[in-house]
Design a protein around this motif. Structure first.
Motif, PDB file in Angstrom:
ATOM      1  N   SER A 134       0.725  -1.001   0.052  1.00 36.59           N
ATOM      2  CA  SER A 134       0.082  -0.059  -0.263  1.00 36.59           C
ATOM      3  C   SER A 134       0.810   1.136  -0.087  1.00 36.59           C
ATOM      4  N   ASP A 136      -0.101   3.851   1.264  1.00 34.21           N
ATOM      5  CA  ASP A 136      -0.452   4.740   2.125  1.00 34.21           C
ATOM      6  C   ASP A 136      -0.420   3.950   3.672  1.00 34.21           C
ATOM      7  N   ASN A 139      -3.609   2.784   5.399  1.00 34.96           N
ATOM      8  CA  ASN A 139      -4.375   1.655   4.550  1.00 34.96           C
ATOM      9  C   ASN A 139      -3.580   0.520   4.366  1.00 34.96           C
TER      10      ASN A 139
ATOM     11  N   GLU B  22       4.143   7.152  -7.156  1.00 40.78           N
ATOM     12  CA  GLU B  22       2.864   6.949  -6.173  1.00 40.78           C
ATOM     13  C   GLU B  22       3.041   5.484  -5.665  1.00 40.78           C
ATOM     14  N   GLU B  36       2.233  13.797  -2.861  1.00 43.34           N
ATOM     15  CA  GLU B  36       1.087  13.372  -3.577  1.00 43.34           C
ATOM     16  C   GLU B  36       1.292  13.773  -5.138  1.00 43.34           C
ATOM     17  N   MET B  65      -6.620   7.183  -8.982  1.00 40.90           N
ATOM     18  CA  MET B  65      -5.932   7.050  -7.571  1.00 40.90           C
ATOM     19  C   MET B  65      -6.739   6.400  -6.672  1.00 40.90           C
ATOM     20  N   THR B  69      -5.174   3.174  -4.748  1.00 39.09           N
ATOM     21  CA  THR B  69      -5.040   3.088  -3.166  1.00 39.09           C
ATOM     22  C   THR B  69      -6.103   2.160  -2.549  1.00 39.09           C
ATOM     23  N   SER B  71      -9.360   2.686  -2.349  1.00 43.74           N
ATOM     24  CA  SER B  71     -10.634   3.388  -1.648  1.00 43.74           C
ATOM     25  C   SER B  71     -11.954   3.363  -2.368  1.00 43.74           C
ATOM     26  N   HIS B  76     -11.140  10.294  -4.086  1.00 47.98           N
ATOM     27  CA  HIS B  76      -9.989  11.172  -4.670  1.00 47.98           C
ATOM     28  C   HIS B  76     -10.473  11.981  -5.759  1.00 47.98           C
TER      29      HIS B  76
END
Lengths: 327, 159
Positions: A134, A136, A139, B22, B36, B65, B69, B71, B76
């Motif tokens: 990850s 992040d 997370n 990233e 970022e 994104m 990630t 999510s 995002h």
């Protein structure tokens, strides 16, 4: 900072209705969020996008691969030989243990039949490699190099050599996303190996500890106790090491103690992982890849023939095999 | 000549590079400080070609994104659309700022982006992120001058 020739042309040129476009985008985003949170219709779209991003993920893993490759090239022959010796010794020790394991398992299952309890099933595993982590830290997930093509299903448990790592939460064609047990959205049902006391180990977002929820102040837990997965809830297979109790705090006047445990798996270091298959469906998909140990199968089949097995999951030829690929 | 047509190759190149940065694995100690990259790249192209790169591209990058990630879809993209709107509002003044002031504005912008993302994550699932986003915003601001120099160079080479 900007090239002059584009300056004049772009400084006064702007798309029309900026506010409306923002409003549109926001409405669309909110609709997407609601759809994704409430329903699962967007999963195919996510699958397609993340499959098409796989090359980039592969490329971003490249520096790590390269550095591993370099270390390998510059490892001397002596080091490799000594490593090989250590591994051979270790394999002998483990093989001795597994020789006994076959007969012990068979005997245990016979005893359980006498108690009319269901048979213990052994799971098949497939070796998989970590290909991404990850970006992040809040997370906590990892990516592994097996996906739909290899028959991976959402909810499968992932182990490393020392214990439980996490579970598959998302699958695309070539990759799967594994939520680590340390993520703060994760919980795993465990029991204390010493006395069978059940508890739930919650992740707290830190790689080096889990928290046991609602442990009574007087419960029989000690620092150093091994927690194994209890198999309750049906998500994780039973009996794999999860964590070891590292700290117990008693709070006088409160019903529950604070119990912390350290994960047994090397959550941030292991690269070779094991994917656990317990369903027969999955096994059929993978049967070509797996090396079966038939000897154990025979023993169990004999003891099975007369017993009253009703549940489908207790199919004799399906689940009594110990299967290892690539080891 | 290049005023009429923008070289989309450079845009794609920078976005792919940002995506790699990233994703690339960092040691545990450094991972809370990851800039970022995709947001910075989006802001750069917004400033350079506000007539071509806009809210729609912000939305697409946001979706990417979200997938990277893991999510929820839209988290995002919502944040990035808001930030892009703000950038388009100030881009005429922003060009005139000295680099230090630009970096400060970038700190505020990426701070807003991260704040929205973290707030949404906290609302949609369990999360306790504390003030990590401030570090990420600070590092993003520090990275901005370097990124501008490199991207300007790239855009000049592939014009």
């Amino acid at each position: 900072m900007f090239a002059k020739e584009s300056l004049i042309n772009t400084i006064f040129v702007q798309g029309p209705y900026l506010g409306y476009r923002l409003a549109m985008a926001l409405i669309f985003s909110v609709i997407l969020i609601v759809l994704d949170v409430r329903f699962s219709q967007l999963d195919p779209a996510r699958n397609v996008i993340s499959s098409s991003l796989t090359p980039f993920q592969w490329l971003s893993d490249f520096p790590q691969k390269l550095s591993n490759g370099f270390t390998f090239i510059f490892t001397s022959r002596d080091e490799l030989e000594s490593e090989l010796d250590v591994m051979r010794d270790r394999m002998l020790v483990l093989e001795r243990q597994s020789q006994k394991l076959a007969s012990v398992t068979a005997e245990l299952n016979r005893l359980r039949e006498l108690l009319s309890a269901s048979r213990l099933l052994d799971e098949g595993v497939v070796v998989t490699e970590l290909v991404g982590a990850s970006p992040d830290p809040n997370n906590q997930f990892i990516l592994i190099d097996k996906g739909l093509n290899d028959g991976v299903l959402v909810g499968q448990a992932v182990l490393d050599a020392n214990g439980l790592m996490g579970q598959v939460i998302e699958v695309n064609e070539f990759r799967s996303r594994v939520l680590l047990i340390s993520d703060n959205r994760h919980a795993v049902p465990v029991q204390v190996n010493r006395n069978g006391m059940r508890a739930i180990a919650y992740g707290v977002g830190s790689l080096d500890h889990l928290e046991l929820g609602n442990v009574p102040d007087t419960a029989d837990v000690q620092v150093g106790d091994l927690l194994v997965s209890s198999g309750l809830g049906g998500r994780f297979p039973q009996g794999y090491p999860v964590a070891r109790i590292s700290q117990i705090e008693h709070h006088p006047g409160q019903a529950f103690a604070t119990v912390n445990a350290k994960p047994e798996a090397l959550l941030n270091r292991s690269r070779l992982l094991l994917l656990v298959f317990k369903e027969q469906v999955a096994r059929e998909v993978l049967s070509s890849d797996l090396v079966d140990q038939e000897s154990q199968n025979g023993v169990l089949d004999a003891s099975m023939s007369e017993s009253l097995m009703s549940s489908e999951s207790l199919d004799a030829n399906a689940d009594s095999q110990r299967s290892v690929e690539g080891l | 000549m290049m005023t009429k047509s923008m070289n989309w190759f450079v845009v794609a190149l920078t976005f792919v590079a940002a995506m790699m940065l990233e994703l690339v694995a960092l040691p545990d100690m450094l991972s809370p400080f990851r800039p970022e990259w995709l947001v910075l790249t989006q802001i750069y192209w917004l400033l350079r070609r506000p007539d071509r790169v806009g809210i729609a591209s912000a939305f697409v990058i946001g979706i990417v994104m979200d997938v990277l990630t893991g999510s929820y879809f839209g988290v995002h993209s919502l944040a990035l659309c808001i930030v892009s709107y703000l950038v388009l509002g100030i881009h005429k003044r922003f060009r005139m700022f000295p680099m230090a002031k630009q970096a400060f504005v970038i700190f505020v912008l990426s701070g807003i982006q991260l704040l929205i993302v973290y707030a949404m994550r906290a609302a949609l699932s369990v999360a306790d992120n504390g003030f990590d986003y401030l570090w990420q915003a600070i590092i993003s601001a520090l990275v901005w001058p370097i990124l501008v120099i490199v991207y300007d160079r790239l855009a000049f080479t592939f014009r």
